[in-house]
Design a protein around this motif. Structure first.
Motif, PDB file in Angstrom:
ATOM      1  N   LYS A  35      14.572  11.443  -2.113  1.00  0.00           N
ATOM      2  CA  LYS A  35      15.352  11.602  -3.338  1.00  0.00           C
ATOM      3  C   LYS A  35      15.477  13.098  -3.593  1.00  0.00           C
ATOM      4  CE  LYS A  35      15.363  10.375  -8.263  1.00  0.00           C
ATOM      5  NZ  LYS A  35      14.619   9.685  -9.350  1.00  0.00           N
ATOM      6  N   GLY A  36      16.679  13.622  -3.477  1.00  0.00           N
ATOM      7  CA  GLY A  36      16.870  15.061  -3.618  1.00  0.00           C
ATOM      8  C   GLY A  36      16.076  15.813  -2.566  1.00  0.00           C
ATOM      9  N   ASN A  37      15.233  16.738  -2.998  1.00  0.00           N
ATOM     10  CA  ASN A  37      14.403  17.498  -2.069  1.00  0.00           C
ATOM     11  C   ASN A  37      13.053  16.843  -1.796  1.00  0.00           C
ATOM     12  OD1 ASN A  37      16.324  19.583  -1.827  1.00  0.00           O
ATOM     13  ND2 ASN A  37      15.591  20.558  -3.713  1.00  0.00           N
ATOM     14  N   GLU A  38      12.815  15.700  -2.431  1.00  0.00           N
ATOM     15  CA  GLU A  38      11.541  15.006  -2.255  1.00  0.00           C
ATOM     16  C   GLU A  38      11.639  13.982  -1.126  1.00  0.00           C
ATOM     17  OE1 GLU A  38       8.857  13.960  -5.742  1.00  0.00           O
ATOM     18  OE2 GLU A  38      10.853  13.867  -6.640  1.00  0.00           O
ATOM     19  N   THR A  52      12.846   4.444  -7.028  1.00  0.00           N
ATOM     20  CA  THR A  52      14.107   5.141  -7.306  1.00  0.00           C
ATOM     21  C   THR A  52      14.565   5.977  -6.107  1.00  0.00           C
ATOM     22  OG1 THR A  52      12.997   7.111  -8.227  1.00  0.00           O
ATOM     23  CG2 THR A  52      13.459   5.283  -9.732  1.00  0.00           C
ATOM     24  N   PHE A  53      13.812   5.912  -5.000  1.00  0.00           N
ATOM     25  CA  PHE A  53      14.138   6.690  -3.806  1.00  0.00           C
ATOM     26  C   PHE A  53      14.992   5.847  -2.840  1.00  0.00           C
ATOM     27  CE2 PHE A  53      11.260   9.361  -5.692  1.00  0.00           C
ATOM     28  CZ  PHE A  53      10.667  10.323  -4.896  1.00  0.00           C
ATOM     29  N   LYS A  54      15.682   6.512  -1.946  1.00  0.00           N
ATOM     30  CA  LYS A  54      16.400   5.832  -0.874  1.00  0.00           C
ATOM     31  C   LYS A  54      15.439   5.622   0.283  1.00  0.00           C
ATOM     32  CE  LYS A  54      20.220   6.340   2.401  1.00  0.00           C
ATOM     33  NZ  LYS A  54      21.323   7.230   2.889  1.00  0.00           N
ATOM     34  N   ARG A  55      15.404   4.399   0.813  1.00  0.00           N
ATOM     35  CA  ARG A  55      14.486   4.102   1.909  1.00  0.00           C
ATOM     36  C   ARG A  55      15.228   3.907   3.224  1.00  0.00           C
ATOM     37  NH1 ARG A  55      10.659  -1.122   1.737  1.00  0.00           N
ATOM     38  NH2 ARG A  55      12.575  -2.173   2.414  1.00  0.00           N
ATOM     39  N   THR A  56      14.693   4.489   4.270  1.00  0.00           N
ATOM     40  CA  THR A  56      15.185   4.257   5.626  1.00  0.00           C
ATOM     41  C   THR A  56      14.006   3.789   6.472  1.00  0.00           C
ATOM     42  OG1 THR A  56      14.799   6.578   6.245  1.00  0.00           O
ATOM     43  CG2 THR A  56      17.002   5.992   5.447  1.00  0.00           C
ATOM     44  N   SER A  57      14.254   2.852   7.372  1.00  0.00           N
ATOM     45  CA  SER A  57      13.184   2.295   8.187  1.00  0.00           C
ATOM     46  C   SER A  57      13.563   2.305   9.660  1.00  0.00           C
ATOM     47  CB  SER A  57      12.882   0.850   7.759  1.00  0.00           C
ATOM     48  OG  SER A  57      12.499   0.792   6.401  1.00  0.00           O
ATOM     49  N   SER A  58      12.561   2.506  10.499  1.00  0.00           N
ATOM     50  CA  SER A  58      12.782   2.446  11.943  1.00  0.00           C
ATOM     51  C   SER A  58      11.584   1.775  12.586  1.00  0.00           C
ATOM     52  CB  SER A  58      12.977   3.847  12.529  1.00  0.00           C
ATOM     53  OG  SER A  58      11.838   4.667  12.307  1.00  0.00           O
ATOM     54  N   MET A  59      11.855   0.873  13.515  1.00  0.00           N
ATOM     55  CA  MET A  59      10.804   0.133  14.191  1.00  0.00           C
ATOM     56  C   MET A  59      10.143   1.003  15.252  1.00  0.00           C
ATOM     57  SD  MET A  59      10.732  -2.772  12.688  1.00  0.00           S
ATOM     58  CE  MET A  59       9.629  -3.644  13.822  1.00  0.00           C
ATOM     59  N   GLU A  60       8.818   0.933  15.292  1.00  0.00           N
ATOM     60  CA  GLU A  60       8.042   1.644  16.305  1.00  0.00           C
ATOM     61  C   GLU A  60       7.181   0.632  17.053  1.00  0.00           C
ATOM     62  OE1 GLU A  60       8.419   4.849  16.816  1.00  0.00           O
ATOM     63  OE2 GLU A  60       9.726   5.233  15.079  1.00  0.00           O
ATOM     64  N   LYS A  61       6.455   1.103  18.053  1.00  0.00           N
ATOM     65  CA  LYS A  61       5.632   0.213  18.872  1.00  0.00           C
ATOM     66  C   LYS A  61       4.632  -0.576  18.039  1.00  0.00           C
ATOM     67  CE  LYS A  61       2.010   0.303  22.395  1.00  0.00           C
ATOM     68  NZ  LYS A  61       1.151   1.165  23.258  1.00  0.00           N
ATOM     69  N   ASP A  62       3.948   0.093  17.117  1.00  0.00           N
ATOM     70  CA  ASP A  62       2.861  -0.541  16.367  1.00  0.00           C
ATOM     71  C   ASP A  62       3.232  -0.978  14.965  1.00  0.00           C
ATOM     72  OD1 ASP A  62       0.890  -0.196  18.427  1.00  0.00           O
ATOM     73  OD2 ASP A  62       0.855   1.926  17.918  1.00  0.00           O
ATOM     74  N   GLY A  63       4.479  -0.763  14.569  1.00  0.00           N
ATOM     75  CA  GLY A  63       4.862  -1.128  13.213  1.00  0.00           C
ATOM     76  C   GLY A  63       6.188  -0.510  12.822  1.00  0.00           C
ATOM     77  N   THR A  64       6.279  -0.066  11.580  1.00  0.00           N
ATOM     78  CA  THR A  64       7.535   0.474  11.051  1.00  0.00           C
ATOM     79  C   THR A  64       7.298   1.798  10.341  1.00  0.00           C
ATOM     80  OG1 THR A  64       8.331  -1.788  10.672  1.00  0.00           O
ATOM     81  CG2 THR A  64       9.488  -0.012   9.513  1.00  0.00           C
ATOM     82  N   ILE A  65       8.190   2.753  10.601  1.00  0.00           N
ATOM     83  CA  ILE A  65       8.193   4.010   9.846  1.00  0.00           C
ATOM     84  C   ILE A  65       9.141   3.840   8.664  1.00  0.00           C
ATOM     85  CG2 ILE A  65       8.910   6.427   9.819  1.00  0.00           C
ATOM     86  CD1 ILE A  65       6.424   6.255  11.298  1.00  0.00           C
ATOM     87  N   ASP A  66       8.616   3.981   7.464  1.00  0.00           N
ATOM     88  CA  ASP A  66       9.434   3.942   6.252  1.00  0.00           C
ATOM     89  C   ASP A  66       9.509   5.343   5.663  1.00  0.00           C
ATOM     90  OD1 ASP A  66      10.084   1.271   6.219  1.00  0.00           O
ATOM     91  OD2 ASP A  66       8.414   0.683   4.926  1.00  0.00           O
ATOM     92  N   GLY A  67      10.721   5.818   5.478  1.00  0.00           N
ATOM     93  CA  GLY A  67      10.931   7.107   4.840  1.00  0.00           C
ATOM     94  C   GLY A  67      11.603   6.918   3.483  1.00  0.00           C
ATOM     95  N   GLU A  70       0.819  -1.204   0.000  1.00  0.00           N
ATOM     96  CA  GLU A  70       0.000   0.000   0.000  1.00  0.00           C
ATOM     97  C   GLU A  70       0.862   1.266   0.000  1.00  0.00           C
ATOM     98  OE1 GLU A  70      -2.811  -0.631   3.217  1.00  0.00           O
ATOM     99  OE2 GLU A  70      -3.277  -2.593   2.365  1.00  0.00           O
ATOM    100  N   GLU A  71       2.087   1.166   0.482  1.00  0.00           N
ATOM    101  CA  GLU A  71       3.018   2.292   0.361  1.00  0.00           C
ATOM    102  C   GLU A  71       3.222   2.645  -1.111  1.00  0.00           C
ATOM    103  OE1 GLU A  71       6.188   2.011   4.016  1.00  0.00           O
ATOM    104  OE2 GLU A  71       6.521   0.681   2.311  1.00  0.00           O
ATOM    105  N   TYR A  72       3.519   1.625  -1.900  1.00  0.00           N
ATOM    106  CA  TYR A  72       3.798   1.849  -3.318  1.00  0.00           C
ATOM    107  C   TYR A  72       2.554   2.308  -4.063  1.00  0.00           C
ATOM    108  CZ  TYR A  72       8.400  -0.173  -2.631  1.00  0.00           C
ATOM    109  OH  TYR A  72       9.683  -0.398  -2.214  1.00  0.00           O
ATOM    110  N   LEU A  73       1.404   1.808  -3.646  1.00  0.00           N
ATOM    111  CA  LEU A  73       0.154   2.232  -4.267  1.00  0.00           C
ATOM    112  C   LEU A  73      -0.090   3.717  -4.030  1.00  0.00           C
ATOM    113  CD1 LEU A  73      -2.532   1.612  -5.695  1.00  0.00           C
ATOM    114  CD2 LEU A  73      -3.473   1.021  -3.440  1.00  0.00           C
TER     115      LEU A  73
END
Length: 222
Positions: free
Chosen positions: A205-208, A187-202, A173-176
């Motif tokens: 790419k550039g300023n986006e 084509t973006f760089k992804r960073t992930s961090s675990m949280e209590k209820d799931g995962t934050i995905d950032g 659903e992220e990609y959707l």
């Protein structure tokens, strides 16, 4: 590594009037999963999950914003949680990617019996019917169902920061959502961090940049 089959498909999503009503207004940044869990599991609650599922299957337009929120985010507390590598899902994505729309529809509808509120599958089924048979009654139903769920996601985040991340139930659903917004996050760089209820995905790419909170249980990957 977490991934989605749809994320690797070089396919253009045709953003037509099905998505035109998104207001992108944020009315509920705080999703209280503890409260939702109590409501959707209580048979005497107006948000009891089976009641919401019934309304969604037959008339999604009859659901209030609060009902849709409980339906979508209450999914993890329901019985509608197939495994990530579900065979019907895999057959659906494979056939859709190959343009075998008739088979894709068959497998997609089999999958919906187990996971009826999956906006990713509903959206691609709507596209399959649009190309294959726009006169079919399911074409209109899937359009309404997809729009109902996607509106809920869009209204509970803007994706601009970790704090206002789009809150979704799966990586697919992220990609959707990103595709709908015109962002090719493959084509973006992804960073992930675990949280209590799931995962934050950032994704950046550039300023986006765009952020998602994925309310997905680790059991889905077993």
């Amino acid at each position: 590594m977490r991934a989605t089959l749809f994320s690797g498909m070089h396919r253009k999503i045709y953003v037509t009037t099905i998505f035109s009503l998104f207001s992108f207004c944020i009315f509920g940044q705080n999703i209280n999963l503890d409260s939702i869990k109590i409501d959707v599991q209580n048979e005497n609650s107006k948000f009891y999950y089976e009641k919401l599922i019934y309304k969604f299957k037959f008339d999604p337009t009859s659901l209030s914003d609060e009902e849709v929120k409980n339906l979508y985010y209450g999914k993890k507390f329901s019985n509608y949680k197939p495994h990530f590598f579900d065979t019907d899902y895999l057959d659906f994505t494979k056939n859709f990617a190959q343009g075998n729309l008739k088979k894709a529809i068959i497998y997609g509808e089999k999958y919906l019996e187990k996971d009826p509120i999956n906006p990713e599958v509903l959206t691609y089924l709507e596209i399959a019917y649009r190309k294959k048979d726009k006169e079919a009654k399911n074409y209109y139903l899937y359009s309404l169902q997809s729009k109902t769920l996607l509106n809920c996601i869009m209204k509970n985040g803007d994706g601009k920061t970790k704090e206002t991340a789009f809150k979704v139930n799966s990586v697919g659903e992220e990609y959707l959502i990103a595709n709908i917004l015109g962002k090719n996050i493959r084509t973006f760089k992804r960073t992930s961090s675990m949280e209590k209820d799931g995962t934050i995905d950032g994704f950046s790419k550039g300023n986006e940049s765009i952020y998602f909170m994925v309310f997905e249980d680790i059991e889905n990957f077993k």
